[in-house]
Design a protein around this motif. Structure first.
Motif, PDB file in Angstrom:
ATOM      1  N   LEU A   1      -7.269  -0.137   2.448  1.00 46.16           N
ATOM      2  CA  LEU A   1      -6.160  -0.855   2.482  1.00 46.16           C
ATOM      3  C   LEU A   1      -6.328  -1.976   0.910  1.00 46.16           C
TER       4      LEU A   1
ATOM      5  N   ASP B   1      -3.344  -6.654   2.538  1.00 49.47           N
ATOM      6  CA  ASP B   1      -2.023  -6.413   2.679  1.00 49.47           C
ATOM      7  C   ASP B   1      -2.276  -4.981   4.198  1.00 49.47           C
TER       8      ASP B   1
ATOM      9  N   PRO C   1      -0.666  -1.893   6.391  1.00 49.06           N
ATOM     10  CA  PRO C   1      -0.211  -0.945   6.576  1.00 49.06           C
ATOM     11  C   PRO C   1       1.710  -1.211   6.458  1.00 49.06           C
TER      12      PRO C   1
ATOM     13  N   SER D   1      -0.274  -1.763   0.021  1.00 45.28           N
ATOM     14  CA  SER D   1      -0.354  -0.819   1.383  1.00 45.28           C
ATOM     15  C   SER D   1       1.305  -0.255   1.953  1.00 45.28           C
TER      16      SER D   1
ATOM     17  N   VAL E   1       0.917   3.047   3.551  1.00 49.21           N
ATOM     18  CA  VAL E   1      -0.179   3.093   4.532  1.00 49.21           C
ATOM     19  C   VAL E   1       0.425   3.321   5.860  1.00 49.21           C
TER      20      VAL E   1
ATOM     21  N   THR F   1      -5.705   0.504  12.376  1.00 49.53           N
ATOM     22  CA  THR F   1      -5.694  -0.494  10.998  1.00 49.53           C
ATOM     23  C   THR F   1      -6.151  -1.100  11.567  1.00 49.53           C
TER      24      THR F   1
END
Length: 252
Positions: free
Chosen positions: A11, A55, A57, A62, A65, A72
């Motif tokens: 991340l 940051d 997802p 990010s 992501v 996470t």
């Protein structure tokens, strides 16, 4: 004070402060980025902590992501390591998952306006449908209009984003936020309530005093963990750390 420095991992993240200091991680809420925590994080870096802002997802750098809250938590643990975790709303739910899944890494936990989950299967299914509909609405109206609707919800009371705050939220993407809603929204999250008793760490559950739903949840979190406390942030609604920075810093 030295400049924020990039911190590598799955991340996007930055660090500030003494590399040998106690680690303190700050995790943002839905539609925000790591920058939202920097004014508070910098206060702790000045006190000798090594602070990390990250940051989530679907957000900020990010945005590409894709992850549910369990994944996470895996990434948070990989990026932030051992230390104190502080999370607001979506970030609080992510930190709760990290604390349950990685008890050897999370030494203390602070949540602000966070819900460990929806226990009732029917209620959770309804919330999932609502999150899916909100994601579709985001695609329909676009990012800017969605953010203007989101930040003026009654949940946030009289909080008005600053121009800097709103511009930072505009660095997000429609795809990223929609995916976050669908994968990590409250409807997609399993309930952590039965596992809170496993948290043998200090837990501070915060909420704005003008946010009655989450004030009640904070009390329930504090009652559920062995070493828990709940506190209200005065004159603040859901985004309490943005409305009352000084009081939030003092309580943490």
């Amino acid at each position: 004070m030295s400049e924020w420095r990039p911190h590598s991992g799955p991340l996007a993240a930055e660090q500030l402060g003494d590399r040998n200091g106690t680690r303190l991680t700050f995790v943002h809420g839905f539609t925000q980025t790591r920058n939202s925590w920097k004014p508070i994080a910098e206060r702790f870096a000045a006190q000798g902590f090594l602070v990390t802002v990250v940051d989530l997802p679907g957000h900020g750098e990010s945005a590409h992501v894709r992850a549910d809250l369990r994944r996470t938590a895996d990434m948070l643990a990989a990026v932030c390591g051992t230390g104190i975790y502080v999370g607001y709303s979506l970030g609080g739910r992510a930190c709760l998952h990290a604390a349950v899944m990685y008890p050897h890494l999370v030494t203390s936990l602070v949540t602000i306006g966070a819900n460990p989950g929806i226990d009732d299967d029917g209620d959770r299914a309804e919330r999932r449908l609502a999150d899916d509909a909100l994601a579709a609405h985001l695609y329909d109206i676009g990012l800017e209009a969605f953010l203007r609707e989101w930040t003026t919800l009654p949940l946030f009371g009289r909080y008005q984003p600053t121009a800097e705050d709103f511009a930072d939220r505009m660095t997000n993407t429609v795809d990223g936020l929609a995916t976050s809603l669908r994968l990590a929204g409250s409807g997609a999250q399993g309930s952590l309530w039965p596992r809170l008793r496993e948290l043998n760490i200090p837990v501070l559950a915060l909420a704005g005093e003008l946010d009655p739903k989450f004030a009640a949840i904070a009390d329930q979190i504090a009652d559920a963990v062995p070493n828990g406390r709940a506190r209200l942030i005065p004159a603040a609604a859901h985004a309490a750390h943005l409305q009352q920075q000084e009081a939030t810093v003092a309580l943490i």
